[in-house]
Design a protein around this motif. Structure first.
Motif, PDB file in Angstrom:
ATOM      1  N   ARG A 258       0.854  -1.201   0.000  1.00 58.47           N
ATOM      2  CA  ARG A 258       0.000   0.000   0.000  1.00 58.47           C
ATOM      3  C   ARG A 258       0.895   1.259   0.000  1.00 58.47           C
ATOM      4  O   ARG A 258       0.636   2.213  -0.717  1.00 58.47           O
ATOM      5  CB  ARG A 258      -0.906  -0.037   1.236  1.00 58.47           C
ATOM      6  CG  ARG A 258      -2.121   0.862   1.148  1.00 58.47           C
ATOM      7  CD  ARG A 258      -2.948   0.760   2.444  1.00 58.47           C
ATOM      8  NE  ARG A 258      -3.590  -0.539   2.608  1.00 58.47           N
ATOM      9  CZ  ARG A 258      -4.709  -0.909   1.999  1.00 58.47           C
ATOM     10  NH1 ARG A 258      -5.319  -0.066   1.189  1.00 58.47           N
ATOM     11  NH2 ARG A 258      -5.223  -2.099   2.201  1.00 58.47           N
ATOM     12  N   HIS A 259       1.925   1.216   0.804  1.00 56.19           N
ATOM     13  CA  HIS A 259       2.873   2.339   0.851  1.00 56.19           C
ATOM     14  C   HIS A 259       3.504   2.546  -0.532  1.00 56.19           C
ATOM     15  O   HIS A 259       3.590   3.670  -1.036  1.00 56.19           O
ATOM     16  CB  HIS A 259       3.942   2.059   1.910  1.00 56.19           C
ATOM     17  CG  HIS A 259       5.113   2.988   1.853  1.00 56.19           C
ATOM     18  ND1 HIS A 259       5.045   4.292   2.294  1.00 56.19           N
ATOM     19  CD2 HIS A 259       6.371   2.811   1.360  1.00 56.19           C
ATOM     20  CE1 HIS A 259       6.215   4.875   2.084  1.00 56.19           C
ATOM     21  NE2 HIS A 259       7.038   4.003   1.520  1.00 56.19           N
ATOM     22  N   LEU A 260       3.925   1.417  -1.154  1.00 59.98           N
ATOM     23  CA  LEU A 260       4.562   1.524  -2.473  1.00 59.98           C
ATOM     24  C   LEU A 260       3.619   2.150  -3.505  1.00 59.98           C
ATOM     25  O   LEU A 260       4.052   2.933  -4.356  1.00 59.98           O
ATOM     26  CB  LEU A 260       4.976   0.139  -2.984  1.00 59.98           C
ATOM     27  CG  LEU A 260       6.233  -0.482  -2.386  1.00 59.98           C
ATOM     28  CD1 LEU A 260       6.478  -1.840  -3.030  1.00 59.98           C
ATOM     29  CD2 LEU A 260       7.444   0.430  -2.577  1.00 59.98           C
ATOM     30  N   ALA A 261       2.341   1.789  -3.427  1.00 57.66           N
ATOM     31  CA  ALA A 261       1.384   2.322  -4.404  1.00 57.66           C
ATOM     32  C   ALA A 261       1.390   3.851  -4.361  1.00 57.66           C
ATOM     33  O   ALA A 261       1.399   4.525  -5.409  1.00 57.66           O
ATOM     34  CB  ALA A 261      -0.010   1.771  -4.134  1.00 57.66           C
ATOM     35  N   GLY A 262       1.403   4.407  -3.147  1.00 59.01           N
ATOM     36  CA  GLY A 262       1.441   5.869  -3.012  1.00 59.01           C
ATOM     37  C   GLY A 262       2.739   6.447  -3.546  1.00 59.01           C
ATOM     38  O   GLY A 262       2.754   7.471  -4.254  1.00 59.01           O
ATOM     39  N   VAL A 263       3.847   5.775  -3.237  1.00 61.87           N
ATOM     40  CA  VAL A 263       5.159   6.233  -3.733  1.00 61.87           C
ATOM     41  C   VAL A 263       5.150   6.242  -5.262  1.00 61.87           C
ATOM     42  O   VAL A 263       5.616   7.195  -5.908  1.00 61.87           O
ATOM     43  CB  VAL A 263       6.284   5.307  -3.209  1.00 61.87           C
ATOM     44  CG1 VAL A 263       7.605   5.604  -3.894  1.00 61.87           C
ATOM     45  CG2 VAL A 263       6.409   5.429  -1.691  1.00 61.87           C
ATOM     46  N   LEU A 264       4.599   5.183  -5.859  1.00 65.39           N
ATOM     47  CA  LEU A 264       4.615   5.070  -7.323  1.00 65.39           C
ATOM     48  C   LEU A 264       3.749   6.146  -7.961  1.00 65.39           C
ATOM     49  O   LEU A 264       4.085   6.682  -9.027  1.00 65.39           O
ATOM     50  CB  LEU A 264       4.138   3.677  -7.751  1.00 65.39           C
ATOM     51  CG  LEU A 264       5.072   2.529  -7.340  1.00 65.39           C
ATOM     52  CD1 LEU A 264       4.449   1.180  -7.700  1.00 65.39           C
ATOM     53  CD2 LEU A 264       6.443   2.669  -7.987  1.00 65.39           C
ATOM     54  N   LEU A 265       2.635   6.482  -7.302  1.00 71.00           N
ATOM     55  CA  LEU A 265       1.780   7.531  -7.865  1.00 71.00           C
ATOM     56  C   LEU A 265       2.509   8.878  -7.822  1.00 71.00           C
ATOM     57  O   LEU A 265       2.545   9.608  -8.828  1.00 71.00           O
ATOM     58  CB  LEU A 265       0.447   7.615  -7.108  1.00 71.00           C
ATOM     59  CG  LEU A 265      -0.513   8.678  -7.632  1.00 71.00           C
ATOM     60  CD1 LEU A 265      -0.829   8.482  -9.119  1.00 71.00           C
ATOM     61  CD2 LEU A 265      -1.820   8.685  -6.830  1.00 71.00           C
ATOM     62  N   ARG A 266       3.121   9.176  -6.694  1.00 70.01           N
ATOM     63  CA  ARG A 266       3.861  10.452  -6.609  1.00 70.01           C
ATOM     64  C   ARG A 266       4.986  10.477  -7.654  1.00 70.01           C
ATOM     65  O   ARG A 266       5.234  11.487  -8.310  1.00 70.01           O
ATOM     66  CB  ARG A 266       4.465  10.625  -5.212  1.00 70.01           C
ATOM     67  CG  ARG A 266       3.447  10.903  -4.141  1.00 70.01           C
ATOM     68  CD  ARG A 266       4.147  11.325  -2.835  1.00 70.01           C
ATOM     69  NE  ARG A 266       3.224  11.265  -1.718  1.00 70.01           N
ATOM     70  CZ  ARG A 266       3.096  10.223  -0.891  1.00 70.01           C
ATOM     71  NH1 ARG A 266       3.873   9.167  -1.025  1.00 70.01           N
ATOM     72  NH2 ARG A 266       2.220  10.250   0.093  1.00 70.01           N
ATOM     73  N   ARG A 267       5.642   9.314  -7.804  1.00 68.85           N
ATOM     74  CA  ARG A 267       6.770   9.223  -8.753  1.00 68.85           C
ATOM     75  C   ARG A 267       6.276   9.424 -10.197  1.00 68.85           C
ATOM     76  O   ARG A 267       6.907  10.125 -10.988  1.00 68.85           O
ATOM     77  CB  ARG A 267       7.390   7.834  -8.611  1.00 68.85           C
ATOM     78  CG  ARG A 267       8.823   7.755  -8.974  1.00 68.85           C
ATOM     79  CD  ARG A 267       9.320   6.345  -8.745  1.00 68.85           C
ATOM     80  NE  ARG A 267       9.853   6.126  -7.415  1.00 68.85           N
ATOM     81  CZ  ARG A 267      10.280   4.944  -6.975  1.00 68.85           C
ATOM     82  NH1 ARG A 267      10.214   3.871  -7.721  1.00 68.85           N
ATOM     83  NH2 ARG A 267      10.776   4.831  -5.767  1.00 68.85           N
ATOM     84  N   ALA A 268       5.141   8.822 -10.517  1.00 70.59           N
ATOM     85  CA  ALA A 268       4.607   8.940 -11.884  1.00 70.59           C
ATOM     86  C   ALA A 268       4.207  10.378 -12.188  1.00 70.59           C
ATOM     87  O   ALA A 268       4.482  10.902 -13.280  1.00 70.59           O
ATOM     88  CB  ALA A 268       3.408   8.007 -12.048  1.00 70.59           C
ATOM     89  N   VAL A 269       3.574  11.035 -11.193  1.00 72.98           N
ATOM     90  CA  VAL A 269       3.171  12.439 -11.404  1.00 72.98           C
ATOM     91  C   VAL A 269       4.422  13.292 -11.589  1.00 72.98           C
ATOM     92  O   VAL A 269       4.485  14.144 -12.488  1.00 72.98           O
ATOM     93  CB  VAL A 269       2.322  12.944 -10.207  1.00 72.98           C
ATOM     94  CG1 VAL A 269       2.104  14.452 -10.312  1.00 72.98           C
ATOM     95  CG2 VAL A 269       0.987  12.202 -10.154  1.00 72.98           C
ATOM     96  N   ALA A 270       5.446  13.054 -10.762  1.00 75.59           N
ATOM     97  CA  ALA A 270       6.689  13.846 -10.878  1.00 75.59           C
ATOM     98  C   ALA A 270       7.319  13.639 -12.253  1.00 75.59           C
ATOM     99  O   ALA A 270       7.822  14.581 -12.865  1.00 75.59           O
ATOM    100  CB  ALA A 270       7.663  13.444  -9.776  1.00 75.59           C
ATOM    101  N   ARG A 271       7.267  12.402 -12.747  1.00 75.92           N
ATOM    102  CA  ARG A 271       7.854  12.148 -14.076  1.00 75.92           C
ATOM    103  C   ARG A 271       7.100  12.924 -15.149  1.00 75.92           C
ATOM    104  O   ARG A 271       7.690  13.512 -16.051  1.00 75.92           O
ATOM    105  CB  ARG A 271       7.776  10.656 -14.398  1.00 75.92           C
ATOM    106  CG  ARG A 271       9.092   9.957 -14.205  1.00 75.92           C
ATOM    107  CD  ARG A 271       8.964   8.502 -14.480  1.00 75.92           C
ATOM    108  NE  ARG A 271       8.883   8.181 -15.891  1.00 75.92           N
ATOM    109  CZ  ARG A 271       8.570   6.969 -16.361  1.00 75.92           C
ATOM    110  NH1 ARG A 271       8.294   5.989 -15.524  1.00 75.92           N
ATOM    111  NH2 ARG A 271       8.533   6.738 -17.649  1.00 75.92           N
ATOM    112  N   ILE A 272       5.771  12.910 -15.057  1.00 78.82           N
ATOM    113  CA  ILE A 272       4.967  13.597 -16.065  1.00 78.82           C
ATOM    114  C   ILE A 272       5.200  15.100 -15.979  1.00 78.82           C
ATOM    115  O   ILE A 272       5.408  15.780 -16.979  1.00 78.82           O
ATOM    116  CB  ILE A 272       3.470  13.267 -15.878  1.00 78.82           C
ATOM    117  CG1 ILE A 272       3.186  11.856 -16.381  1.00 78.82           C
ATOM    118  CG2 ILE A 272       2.603  14.290 -16.596  1.00 78.82           C
ATOM    119  CD1 ILE A 272       1.732  11.461 -16.357  1.00 78.82           C
TER     120      ILE A 272
END
Ligand SMILES: Cc1cc2nc3c(=O)[nH]c(=O)nc-3n(C[C@H](O)[C@H](O)[C@H](O)COP(=O)(O)OP(=O)(O)OC[C@H]3O[C@@H](n4cnc5c(N)ncnc54)[C@H](O)[C@@H]3O)c2cc1C
Length: 277
Positions: A258-272
């Motif tokens: 669950r923690h990773l899911a949040g990290v990945l979302l923040r990471r994806a937004v930062a990439r975009i």
């Protein structure tokens, strides 16, 4: 251990494959790349009295420009998805996903249709087609039908495909001019199934977020999508947490996934957002 002995028939064309499946009285199994099915049969997790080999049906392979969409044959191999220029240009999410799937030998045999029909909740392509809003094209004893990706994945290793049906192709909307598509995942080693993974597609009309390895089937995270549309990334992370049901297993706890899911979302937004800077 090896698979129990069963029958095998190579289909000459799609109609022949459908006839073979009908004649097997519910015990027929479609064989495409064999990368999941044969492994499951060897472990006696899957059985089939008749393997119907569709791997040589060229009519089910390849990528075509179909106007507003790309039509990808179910037998198109992972490796071709990764290198095909039409996929790279119009559906880069699929091309990028290939780099995360297993290893070269598996990517050279495995097919996108097999990966979708297998519906492993940890697999990349099911989440990609959800994020892209793809359509599945199916042929069966009653004719052909289309299934929206959102309605296709029903449970762990379970899809809306009925007995005797074959997934023939997938259509994917072509990316718009300003559209950005990203996939992020965390795995213990390169090529392993992800502990958690996420796809983000940002279109003119809003965001689409899907996840894999966070429950019994891939998830289209509509709450997170709405929050991202409103520009609130932290609200999207909170919404995401309520939309997934990750398992605890020997690889990772539910809380860590669950923690990773949040990290990945923040990471994806930062990439975009980084890509626009
Ligand atoms: C060691 C290893 C590591 C892997 N790692 C990953 C990974 O990291 N990520 C990932 O996504 N995948 C991974 N895979 C799975 C791989 O991507 C498979 O290729 C894919 O899941 C199945 O595709 P296939 O063409 O080999 O299908 P098959 O194994 O032939 O079939 C799989 C299932 O789908 C059904 N099926 C196949 N094609 C159709 C069709 N057209 N219509 C209806 N039913 C059909 C079969 O009956 C069977 O039930 C891995 C596999 C292995 C062996």
């Amino acid at each position: 251990m090896k698979a129990s002995a069963g029958g095998y028939a190579r289909a000459n064309d799609l109609n022949h494959a459908l006839e073979l499946l009908s004649s097997a009285n519910g015990m027929g199994r479609v064989l495409a790349g064999g990368q999941s099915l044969i492994a499951a049969m060897n472990m006696r997790l899957s059985t089939g009295d008749l393997l119907v080999d569709i791997s040589r049906l060229s009519e089910l392979s390849g990528v075509k420009d179909a106007g507003d969409t790309l039509k990808i044959g179910a037998l198109t191999r992972h490796a071709e998805i990764g290198t095909n220029p039409l996929v790279r240009r119009h559906a880069p999410l699929l091309a990028d996903a290939v780099g995360y799937i297993a290893h070269a030998a598996i990517r050279n045999r495995g097919t996108i249709g097999g990966a979708l029909a297998h519906a492993d909740p940890s697999a990349e392509f099911p989440a990609c087609v959800l994020a892209l809003g793809a359509t599945m094209h199916v042929a069966g004893p009653e004719g052909t039908r289309q299934i929206a990706a959102e309605d296709f994945f029903e449970d762990i290793f379970a899809t809306a495909l009925q007995e005797g049906e074959i997934l023939t192709a997938i259509t994917v909307p072509k990316a718009g001019e300003a559209e950005v598509q990203v996939i992020e995942e965390v795995a213990r080693r390169s090529g392993d199934y992800a502990l958690a993974g996420l796809c983000l597609v940002r279109r003119d009309d809003g965001n689409r977020v899907s996840l894999f390895s966070v429950g019994p089937k891939p998830v289209l995270a509509k709450g997170a999508m709405a929050a991202l549309d409103g520009g609130d990334v932290e609200a999207a992370v909170t919404a995401l947490g309520a939309e997934i049901d990750p398992p605890s297993d020997t690889q990772a706890s539910a809380a860590y996934r669950r923690h990773l899911a949040g990290v990945l979302l923040r990471r994806a937004v930062a990439r975009i957002e980084g890509s626009k800077a």
